[in-house]
Design a protein around this motif. Structure first.
Motif, PDB file in Angstrom:
ATOM      1  N   GLY A 137      67.945  39.499 123.691  1.00  0.00           N
ATOM      2  CA  GLY A 137      67.101  40.395 123.138  1.00  0.00           C
ATOM      3  C   GLY A 137      66.548  40.050 121.694  1.00  0.00           C
ATOM      4  N   MET A 138      67.387  39.535 120.793  1.00  0.00           N
ATOM      5  CA  MET A 138      66.805  39.039 119.739  1.00  0.00           C
ATOM      6  C   MET A 138      65.745  37.937 119.873  1.00  0.00           C
ATOM      7  SD  MET A 138      68.837  37.232 116.271  1.00  0.00           S
ATOM      8  CE  MET A 138      70.234  38.191 116.766  1.00  0.00           C
ATOM      9  N   THR A 139      66.033  37.257 120.602  1.00  0.00           N
ATOM     10  CA  THR A 139      65.126  35.939 120.804  1.00  0.00           C
ATOM     11  C   THR A 139      63.692  36.406 121.281  1.00  0.00           C
ATOM     12  OG1 THR A 139      66.804  34.475 121.338  1.00  0.00           O
ATOM     13  CG2 THR A 139      64.628  33.789 122.108  1.00  0.00           C
ATOM     14  N   GLY A 140      63.693  37.376 122.318  1.00  0.00           N
ATOM     15  CA  GLY A 140      62.523  38.060 122.832  1.00  0.00           C
ATOM     16  C   GLY A 140      61.751  38.939 122.142  1.00  0.00           C
TER      17      GLY A 140
ATOM     18  N   GLY B 264      66.673  40.856 130.079  1.00  0.00           N
ATOM     19  CA  GLY B 264      66.953  40.818 128.812  1.00  0.00           C
ATOM     20  C   GLY B 264      65.373  40.580 127.938  1.00  0.00           C
ATOM     21  N   PHE B 265      65.017  39.337 128.558  1.00  0.00           N
ATOM     22  CA  PHE B 265      63.959  39.100 128.071  1.00  0.00           C
ATOM     23  C   PHE B 265      62.578  40.226 128.431  1.00  0.00           C
ATOM     24  CE2 PHE B 265      65.635  34.944 127.992  1.00  0.00           C
ATOM     25  CZ  PHE B 265      65.195  34.675 126.747  1.00  0.00           C
ATOM     26  N   PHE B 266      62.697  40.782 129.502  1.00  0.00           N
ATOM     27  CA  PHE B 266      61.699  41.755 129.870  1.00  0.00           C
ATOM     28  C   PHE B 266      61.575  42.996 128.933  1.00  0.00           C
ATOM     29  CE2 PHE B 266      60.903  45.604 132.395  1.00  0.00           C
ATOM     30  CZ  PHE B 266      59.692  45.651 132.536  1.00  0.00           C
ATOM     31  N   ILE B 267      62.740  43.477 128.763  1.00  0.00           N
ATOM     32  CA  ILE B 267      62.976  44.959 128.153  1.00  0.00           C
ATOM     33  C   ILE B 267      62.385  44.683 126.489  1.00  0.00           C
ATOM     34  CG2 ILE B 267      65.468  44.802 127.393  1.00  0.00           C
ATOM     35  CD1 ILE B 267      65.312  47.783 127.990  1.00  0.00           C
ATOM     36  N   SER B 268      63.017  43.229 125.867  1.00  0.00           N
ATOM     37  CA  SER B 268      62.853  43.354 124.607  1.00  0.00           C
ATOM     38  C   SER B 268      61.498  42.683 124.154  1.00  0.00           C
ATOM     39  CB  SER B 268      63.744  42.123 124.049  1.00  0.00           C
ATOM     40  OG  SER B 268      63.735  40.697 124.780  1.00  0.00           O
ATOM     41  N   MET B 269      60.777  42.061 125.218  1.00  0.00           N
ATOM     42  CA  MET B 269      59.450  41.752 124.991  1.00  0.00           C
ATOM     43  C   MET B 269      58.174  42.465 125.206  1.00  0.00           C
ATOM     44  SD  MET B 269      60.147  37.703 125.975  1.00  0.00           S
ATOM     45  CE  MET B 269      58.478  37.091 125.507  1.00  0.00           C
ATOM     46  N   LEU B 270      58.557  43.503 126.331  1.00  0.00           N
ATOM     47  CA  LEU B 270      57.341  44.304 126.657  1.00  0.00           C
ATOM     48  C   LEU B 270      57.759  45.956 126.918  1.00  0.00           C
ATOM     49  CD1 LEU B 270      54.560  43.964 128.328  1.00  0.00           C
ATOM     50  CD2 LEU B 270      55.965  43.897 130.404  1.00  0.00           C
ATOM     51  N   THR B 271      58.531  46.325 127.693  1.00  0.00           N
ATOM     52  CA  THR B 271      58.608  47.838 127.851  1.00  0.00           C
ATOM     53  C   THR B 271      59.001  48.632 126.524  1.00  0.00           C
ATOM     54  OG1 THR B 271      60.947  47.579 128.976  1.00  0.00           O
ATOM     55  CG2 THR B 271      58.901  47.973 130.387  1.00  0.00           C
ATOM     56  N   TYR B 272      60.139  48.099 125.989  1.00  0.00           N
ATOM     57  CA  TYR B 272      60.520  48.882 124.773  1.00  0.00           C
ATOM     58  C   TYR B 272      59.670  48.640 123.799  1.00  0.00           C
ATOM     59  CZ  TYR B 272      63.440  50.008 120.501  1.00  0.00           C
ATOM     60  OH  TYR B 272      63.685  50.456 119.340  1.00  0.00           O
TER      61      TYR B 272
END
Length: 553
Positions: free
Chosen positions: A131-134, A226-234
């Motif tokens: 998550g941090m990376t995304g 993990g990448f999807f939520i951290s980079m897009l929806t949230y």
């Protein structure tokens, strides 16, 4: 005589020690020097300040001429210290929120079965790194890239890129455009402090679905998520509420209170996580053996209640960073009210959940007492800065009963299998939290919030339009997050598969998915381990479907 001699020796040693301590502050005698009228007087010896009242003064103010600062230099020094206090406060409270990741790991692992502990723990561990990376790559930029000057941290205005569309003569901010990789002009101390604080909030939302989808989710599918939520929806929804986006401007543009207000994340963090969890668990399907042919649900108890309770306490402790830290200002004295409101809501949530389960089933369920406390914390997160202690207690109490009702509704009516109650704790009670702000905000705080003059008032205190803004934000959250997450999970399931095989699920995910047992002394070598080492692998005596209770998928 011997005793007297020992006593005398001890006294002499003590006397010598005292003399040595006093001597360390005495300057050695200097040889007499010829008198000179021009010789300056010797400086007085330094004095200790055990009370701290004399430490610090004009000499500590940074100035071109030491000890003689100008008015401008004094003002600059005071401003620098104010910003330093706020940045330090924001960082420390961010550290507390980061520690909540340990609490989530313990709660979710305790509420699941021993054969899946390594898998559940590693999802909670790796969502932090993934998550941090995304979020560093693009999530922060989409969320906060157009937030504008950060007044509590010096007002640097480098986050000045917001993509907006114009409708009805009004601007609707959709996402930020500055801050990708924290590069370029966003290489700034205030921006970095804000990134850390916002990143750990995002990570809280990202880890919530790991509990609802535990015990049957492929680890590879989790990584992509993990990448999807951290980079897009949230980041997108967070931009609309906290990044200067359109929901925050409902007050300025349409006169709906102060726009959608969420002080610390009941909707932005918890509802996003809970609604995502609902979509994911729905697509993933229930665990083997959860439901019978007639649709009735079977209890699948967790393996370690003490672990889950310890995790709950860690989360409650971390919430003192979550809510008071959202002032982004150590000098905002409202933090005392926020902290007390936070702890009172957690207490009432736990108490009401306990009595409800006790009255309905004859026993106070430990898991629901823990979830009741978390429900109270989730609910008070949005209104914590805007309500009195009485309403904070009421908000937590309502959350305590809501979480019980919601758990049974999700399990029995929706037929969604949520091993830890994440959908109810974070989704249902997150929605209640933002709505409660629109009812109980008492007008004692929030002047100028979201660029609207005056303090924040709810329905009971004269501003029904604030409640309308809260409803709009809540419905937007559910509609956007559920739809986007459901489409994502369905697509991922079609492309790579979301769920482990029935045989792996029955055996436990630890060895097949992670390569190691969480409890090797208890579980022993698995069939997979025997196969890898060349030993004959035992075959299951019955098929996966035969081992599941009647009617289970």
């Amino acid at each position: 005589m011997k005793g007297t001699g020992k006593t005398l020796a001890v006294m002499l040693v003590l006397a010598a020690t005292v003399a040595a301590v006093k001597a360390q502050d005495q300057k050695p005698a200097q040889p007499a020097a010829p008198a000179s009228p021009a010789a300056p007087a010797p400086a007085p010896p330094p004095k200790p300040d055990p009370g701290g009242t004399a430490t610090g003064g004009i000499a500590d103010v940074a100035a071109k001429e030491a000890g003689k600062p100008t008015l401008v230099e004094v003002a600059d020094f005071a401003g620098h210290n104010r910003v330093a206090i706020n940045i330090m406060w924001t960082l420390i409270t961010g550290f507390l929120v980061m520690f909540m990741q340990a609490g989530f790991a313990l709660v979710e692992t305790g509420f699941t079965r021993a054969k899946n502990v390594a898998h559940t723990m590693m999802m909670n561990f790796m969502v932090y790194a993934i998550g941090m990376t995304g979020y560093w790559i693009m999530g922060f930029a989409l969320q906060m890239g157009g937030v504008g000057p950060i007044s509590t941290m010096g007002g640097t205005g480098v986050l000045d890129g917001e993509f907006a569309v114009s409708l009805f003569g009004k601007d609707f901010g959709l996402f930020g455009t500055k801050g990708f990789f924290l590069a370029g002009s966003t290489y700034d101390v205030a921006v970095f402090a804000l990134f850390l604080f916002q990143m750990v909030f995002m990570d809280t939302a990202a880890t919530i679905p790991t509990g609802a989808m535990a015990e049957r989710w492929k680890f590879s599918a989790f990584v992509v998520f993990g990448f999807f939520i951290s980079m897009l929806t949230y980041p997108l929804y967070a931009n609309w509420v906290w990044g200067g986006g359109w929901l925050s401007q409902l007050g300025k543009n349409f006169g709906l209170g102060h726009g959608h207000v969420d002080f610390a994340g009941s909707s932005v963090v918890h509802m996003v996580g809970g609604v995502t969890a609902l979509a994911g668990a729905w697509v993933l399907g229930p665990r083997l053996g959860k439901y019978n042919k007639d649709g009735s649900a079977n209890a699948i108890p967790g393996h370690n209640i003490p672990m889950a309770i310890l995790g709950t306490f860690i989360l409650a402790f971390g919430w003192f960073g979550f809510n008071p830290g959202s002032t982004l200002a150590g000098g905002d004295l409202r933090i005392s009210v926020i902290a007390v409101n936070t702890m009172l809501a957690s207490a009432s949530g736990a108490i009401v959940a306990m009595f409800y389960m006790w009255a309905r089933f004859g026993k106070p369920d430990p898991s629901m007492m823990a979830n009741g406390m978390l429900a109270g914390l989730v609910a008070i997160t949005a209104p914590c800065a805007f309500v009195s202690s009485f309403w904070a207690f009421v908000i937590g109490a309502v959350a305590g009963i809501l979480v019980c009702w919601s758990v049974f509704f999700v399990e029995s009516t929706l037929k969604v299998d949520d091993p830890v109650g994440a959908v109810s704790v974070h989704g249902t009670c997150g929605a209640w939290g933002v709505l409660s702000l629109g009812v109980f905000a008492d007008g004692t705080y929030g002047d100028g919030f979201n660029n609207v003059p005056g303090t924040v008032r709810g329905l009971l205190y004269g501003d029904p339009s604030q409640f309308v803004a809260q409803v709009v934000g809540t419905l937007t959250n559910f509609g956007f997050i559920f739809a986007a997450s459901w489409v994502f999970f369905k697509a991922m399931d079609a492309v790579m598969g979301m769920r482990v095989s029935a045989e792996v699920e029955l055996e436990g995910l630890d060895v097949p998915e992670m390569g190691a047992h969480g409890y090797p002394e208890i579980q022993g070598p698995s069939p997979v381990v025997r196969g890898l080492t060349g030993a004959p692998a035992r075959s299951h005596a019955v098929s996966a479907s035969a081992m599941a209770p009647e009617g289970s998928p």
